[in-house]
Design a protein around this motif. Structure first.
Motif, mmCIF file in Angstrom:
data_model
loop_
_atom_site.group_PDB
_atom_site.id
_atom_site.type_symbol
_atom_site.label_atom_id
_atom_site.label_comp_id
_atom_site.label_asym_id
_atom_site.label_seq_id
_atom_site.Cartn_x
_atom_site.Cartn_y
_atom_site.Cartn_z
ATOM 1 N N ILE A 182 0.865 -1.185 0.000
ATOM 2 C CA ILE A 182 0.000 0.000 0.000
ATOM 3 C C ILE A 182 0.895 1.227 0.000
ATOM 4 C CG2 ILE A 182 -1.752 1.281 1.280
ATOM 5 C CD1 ILE A 182 -2.777 -1.342 2.388
ATOM 6 N N PRO A 183 0.846 2.038 -1.016
ATOM 7 C CA PRO A 183 1.744 3.199 -1.111
ATOM 8 C C PRO A 183 1.413 4.251 -0.050
ATOM 9 C CG PRO A 183 0.119 3.246 -2.866
ATOM 10 C CD PRO A 183 -0.063 1.934 -2.173
ATOM 11 N N GLY A 184 2.357 5.143 0.170
ATOM 12 C CA GLY A 184 2.184 6.164 1.196
ATOM 13 C C GLY A 184 1.001 7.079 0.943
ATOM 14 N N ARG A 185 0.679 7.343 -0.318
ATOM 15 C CA ARG A 185 -0.431 8.248 -0.620
ATOM 16 C C ARG A 185 -1.782 7.647 -0.252
ATOM 17 N NH1 ARG A 185 -2.757 6.515 -5.333
ATOM 18 N NH2 ARG A 185 -1.553 4.961 -6.534
ATOM 19 N N LEU A 186 -1.811 6.330 0.027
ATOM 20 C CA LEU A 186 -3.073 5.676 0.395
ATOM 21 C C LEU A 186 -3.071 5.238 1.861
ATOM 22 C CD1 LEU A 186 -3.712 3.473 -2.778
ATOM 23 C CD2 LEU A 186 -4.698 5.705 -2.216
ATOM 24 N N ARG A 187 -2.211 5.854 2.667
ATOM 25 C CA ARG A 187 -2.156 5.566 4.099
ATOM 26 C C ARG A 187 -2.696 6.770 4.861
ATOM 27 N NH1 ARG A 187 3.920 2.816 4.615
ATOM 28 N NH2 ARG A 187 3.747 1.512 2.726
ATOM 29 N N ARG A 188 -3.644 6.509 5.719
ATOM 30 C CA ARG A 188 -4.323 7.606 6.427
ATOM 31 C C ARG A 188 -4.307 7.363 7.934
ATOM 32 N NH1 ARG A 188 -3.678 8.833 1.932
ATOM 33 N NH2 ARG A 188 -5.197 9.671 0.430
ATOM 34 N N ARG A 189 -4.697 8.445 8.661
ATOM 35 C CA ARG A 189 -4.864 8.373 10.115
ATOM 36 C C ARG A 189 -6.296 8.719 10.459
ATOM 37 N NH1 ARG A 189 -0.188 8.380 13.130
ATOM 38 N NH2 ARG A 189 -1.620 7.892 14.826
ATOM 39 N N PRO A 190 -6.884 8.133 11.500
ATOM 40 C CA PRO A 190 -8.273 8.433 11.864
ATOM 41 C C PRO A 190 -8.373 9.777 12.573
ATOM 42 C CG PRO A 190 -7.337 6.938 13.459
ATOM 43 C CD PRO A 190 -6.280 7.147 12.410
ATOM 44 N N ARG A 191 -9.593 10.175 12.791
ATOM 45 C CA ARG A 191 -9.814 11.406 13.547
ATOM 46 C C ARG A 191 -9.524 11.145 15.015
ATOM 47 N NH1 ARG A 191 -15.614 14.120 13.120
ATOM 48 N NH2 ARG A 191 -16.135 12.215 14.270
ATOM 49 N N GLU A 192 -8.834 12.089 15.641
ATOM 50 C CA GLU A 192 -8.454 11.942 17.040
ATOM 51 C C GLU A 192 -9.665 12.135 17.930
ATOM 52 O OE1 GLU A 192 -5.666 10.884 18.113
ATOM 53 O OE2 GLU A 192 -4.579 10.895 16.207
ATOM 54 N N THR A 193 -10.164 11.054 18.516
ATOM 55 C CA THR A 193 -11.291 11.100 19.443
ATOM 56 C C THR A 193 -10.984 10.170 20.615
ATOM 57 O OG1 THR A 193 -12.453 9.297 18.336
ATOM 58 C CG2 THR A 193 -12.892 11.536 17.546
ATOM 59 N N SER A 194 -11.825 10.234 21.622
ATOM 60 C CA SER A 194 -11.655 9.308 22.750
ATOM 61 C C SER A 194 -11.874 7.866 22.319
ATOM 62 C CB SER A 194 -12.629 9.688 23.878
ATOM 63 O OG SER A 194 -13.965 9.641 23.401
ATOM 64 N N GLU A 195 -12.757 7.662 21.347
ATOM 65 C CA GLU A 195 -13.015 6.308 20.866
ATOM 66 C C GLU A 195 -11.823 5.777 20.077
ATOM 67 O OE1 GLU A 195 -16.497 6.783 18.537
ATOM 68 O OE2 GLU A 195 -17.878 6.704 20.255
ATOM 69 N N ALA A 196 -11.072 6.644 19.425
ATOM 70 C CA ALA A 196 -9.934 6.207 18.632
ATOM 71 C C ALA A 196 -8.832 5.619 19.501
ATOM 72 C CB ALA A 196 -9.389 7.371 17.809
ATOM 73 N N GLU A 197 -8.696 6.115 20.751
ATOM 74 C CA GLU A 197 -7.658 5.608 21.629
ATOM 75 C C GLU A 197 -7.853 4.125 21.932
ATOM 76 O OE1 GLU A 197 -4.180 5.564 23.725
ATOM 77 O OE2 GLU A 197 -5.006 7.141 22.411
ATOM 78 N N ALA A 198 -9.104 3.667 21.993
ATOM 79 C CA ALA A 198 -9.381 2.256 22.267
ATOM 80 C C ALA A 198 -8.936 1.363 21.120
ATOM 81 C CB ALA A 198 -10.868 2.055 22.537
ATOM 82 N N LEU A 199 -8.825 1.927 19.922
ATOM 83 C CA LEU A 199 -8.437 1.149 18.744
ATOM 84 C C LEU A 199 -6.948 1.246 18.461
ATOM 85 C CD1 LEU A 199 -11.389 1.982 16.320
ATOM 86 C CD2 LEU A 199 -11.032 -0.116 17.626
ATOM 87 N N ARG A 200 -6.188 1.747 19.418
ATOM 88 C CA ARG A 200 -4.749 1.885 19.203
ATOM 89 C C ARG A 200 -4.144 0.515 18.875
ATOM 90 N NH1 ARG A 200 -0.658 5.319 20.036
ATOM 91 N NH2 ARG A 200 1.382 4.464 20.578
ATOM 92 N N GLY A 201 -3.367 0.466 17.803
ATOM 93 C CA GLY A 201 -2.782 -0.798 17.340
ATOM 94 C C GLY A 201 -3.523 -1.391 16.160
#
Length: 629
Positions: A182-201
């Motif tokens: 998967i090339p770098g241009r197709l790598r993303r990060r989620p929106r920073e929320t409290s729920e996102a911390e639970a999905l770390r990893g």
């Protein structure tokens, strides 16, 4: 402080972190473990490495055993040790089988080993989950809903997703995403929320449509599914029973249920109880596919309904993925499932329907040795040796007149019956006497040897899988290539030694006494005859009775002594013949063992080794008996 290589660090992280996690009831699977590095939106995905816990682990391992007294790395968990054992057994299995099996049959096992090694060298702190589905199932909408930001394009145009897009909830997954190509241009990060911390990893990958009309899209799907740790299959109420989904993907991956999620999307389109009916029918189809469902706290695939558009049920899926990610055991389960599938496909190559004992039975050995003894004429040689012993006994203990007669007969017929018997015994030989042997006897002896080899090879291969049975037969045939010639040499050297007319069997201790007794009987005859002649010519006083009695005693005593000697010679002659037969039989059996039985036994030993290794692979690290199935 001792320096560690990158390989050491990744191996330690895998064993002490990734494998050590417990198994989660109700997880599911689809592709062989891999994942990726997440970047900031629009970023090119650098090769970040795990920080914090990984650095502490490296420091702990580096300082183990030094004077600094730092704590050693945690021990490997039972699950990790079991996986190591199975992978090592599979590696041994492939190595032992390379020269016995076709390379194509071992290709999947080699792929599993390669992918497992590649996954072990990458981050153990990340779980790579792919979202897959058919056209219009709403997987991209679900992907965006979980990420909390518009990442994957959605719309009415089909197909919408043309290439895999990744979203990573933490740094350090670059290697995993590089593995997924998967090339770098197709790598993303989620929106920073409290729920996102639970999905770390978590590393989430949105795949193109599995039923796309574009071949390159389907290739992307197949490639990524073979590398991820788990799969979320997204279906909709219209295409949840699609044959492509079930026959091409779900059914072949039925053994990966613990790393498989099946999501019925667009539940908002189903009124009333229709949603429950469709979910029940979906579970029925999954059951028909052989996929175990993770219900009632049992391990298996997770099935749930949601609506990515309205958000109904998405939170439940997010919680399940968070728990699944925090356990950090998805890659282990995926590799184990791949091992199970590879073992199932290899089973016909290592396990037959019968329950063979990987050794040559005593009955087969005895029959083989009997046939070889028959081929070299061991029984005939024994009889000839017995006759030779009795013949020599007759020469030594017989009357002189009979011995003169036999000498006369031998002069008239140089080739004696014993000489003919000796030639018959060495009939299959290629020695000097073989020129006088009929060609039919030589062919018959060779056929006997070939039949003996085929019989023992079939007995040893009975019950083995086809490939190993063929290997056993080939080993027997290779060993028997020069066996007839070797047996011919044995027949010449040993057979002629006991059957040739010039052969001199040993004489027992009583032979001198018998010879003296026979000489005494002869002297009585001569003395009585001379006495009688003297009386006839008038030299001696006429007394007819004494010389006649002496002559009669000598004439009768000589045959009696010879008869008594023949009776006494039966036992020694029989033992001498049996000993000659035994020597020839043992020599032929030793030749057969060295050339045929030992190569066959070595092949059976190799099969027993691979059978044990296969049992380890198939049993999840627990060795089974070589006959247990």
């Amino acid at each position: 402080m001792t320096a560690l290589t990158d390989r050491d660090r990744t191996e330690d992280r895998w064993d002490d972190g990734f494998i050590a996690r417990s198994r989660r009831p109700g997880a599911g699977s689809s592709g062989p473990g891999a994942g990726g590095e997440a970047d900031t939106p629009g970023g090119d995905g650098g090769g970040d490495t795990d920080e914090g816990s990984d650095d502490a682990l490296v420091r702990a391992v580096s300082g183990a055993g030094n004077d600094g007294g730092k704590a050693p790395s945690p021990p490997i968990s039972p699950e990790g040790q079991a996986l190591r054992t199975r992978l090592e057994a599979l590696r041994q299995l492939v190595g032992l089988s390379r020269t016995r099996l076709d390379g194509k049959t071992l290709a999947e096992a080699g792929r599993v080993l390669d992918e497992a090694a590649a996954r072990r060298g990458l981050s153990a702190q990340h779980t790579v989950v792919a979202i897959a589905g058919a056209t219009g199932s709403g997987k991209s909408t679900l992907f965006n809903s979980l990420a909390g930001v518009q990442i994957s394009e959605t719309g009415l145009r089909r197909p919408t997703t043309a290439a895999p897009i990744a979203c990573s909830w933490s740094d350090g997954a670059a290697g995993l995403l590089d593995r997924l190509e998967i090339p770098g241009r197709l790598r993303r990060r989620p929106r920073e929320t409290s729920e996102a911390e639970a999905l770390r990893g978590l590393v989430l990958v949105d795949l193109p449509d599995l039923d796309s009309a574009v071949g390159a899209h389907r290739e992307h799907v197949d490639r990524v599914l073979a590398l991820v740790d788990a799969v979320v299959w997204v279906v909709d109420p219209e295409k949840y029973a699609d044959a492509v989904l079930h026959e091409r993907y779900l059914r072949p991956l039925a053994g990966h249920a613990e790393v498989t999620f099946v999501v019925l999307n667009q539940m908002d389109r189903l009124p009333g109880e229709s949603a429950d009916l469709v979910l029940d029918d979906l579970r029925r189809l999954l059951d028909e596919d052989g996929i175990a469902l993770g219900e009632h706290d049992e391990p298996g695939a997770t099935v749930l309904g949601l609506s990515a558009l309205t958000g109904e049920g998405v939170g439940e899926l997010r919680d399940l993925l968070a728990q699944f990610t925090q356990e950090k055991g998805a890659a282990t389960r995926r590799i184990c499932a791949d091992l199970d599938r590879a073992a199932g496909r290899l089973r016909p190559l290592y396990v037959a329907d019968g329950h063979p004992s990987p050794e040559i039975g005593e009955a087969a050995r005895a029959e083989f040795e009997d046939r070889l003894a028959e081929a070299v004429g061991a029984y005939a040689a024994g009889l000839a040796a017995e006759r030779a012993w009795r013949r020599n006994a007759g020469k030594a203990c017989g009357t002189p007149w009979l011995r003169l007669w036999r000498w006369y007969e031998s002069r008239r017929a140089p080739r004696t019956l014993a000489g003919l018997a000796a030639l018959a015994v060495i009939g299959g030989s290629r020695g000097p006497a073989s020129a006088e042997v009929p060609a039919e006897e030589e062919v018959t002896a060779r056929q006997r040897v070939e039949q003996a080899v085929r019989t023992v090879a079939d007995a040893a291969a009975d019950g083995l899988p086809d490939a190993w049975a063929q290997a056993v037969r080939e080993a027997a045939v290779r060993g028997a290539d020069q066996l007839p010639q070797a047996l011919d040499e044995i027949a010449v050297t040993l057979g002629s030694a006991v059957t040739a007319p010039s052969a001199k069997p040993p004489r027992p201790a009583w032979w001198p006494a018998a010879v003296l007794a026979q000489a005494a009987m002869t002297l009585l005859q001569i003395y009585g005859g001379l006495w009688l002649v003297g009386q006839i010519v008038g030299v001696l006083e006429p007394r007819l009775m004494p010389p006649v009695l002496l002559m009669v005693a000598g004439i009768v005593g000589g045959p009696l002594v010879e008869w008594a000697c023949s009776i006494a010679a039966r036992g020694p002659a029989r033992r001498y013949g049996q000993d000659a037969e035994r020597r020839l039989r043992q020599a032929a059996a030793g030749c057969g063992r060295a050339r045929v039985l030992e190569p066959v036994a070595a092949e059976l030993l190799r099969y027993r080794e691979v059978r044990e290794q296969y049992a380890t692979v198939a049993a999840g690290g627990t060795k089974l008996s070589t006959t247990r199935e």
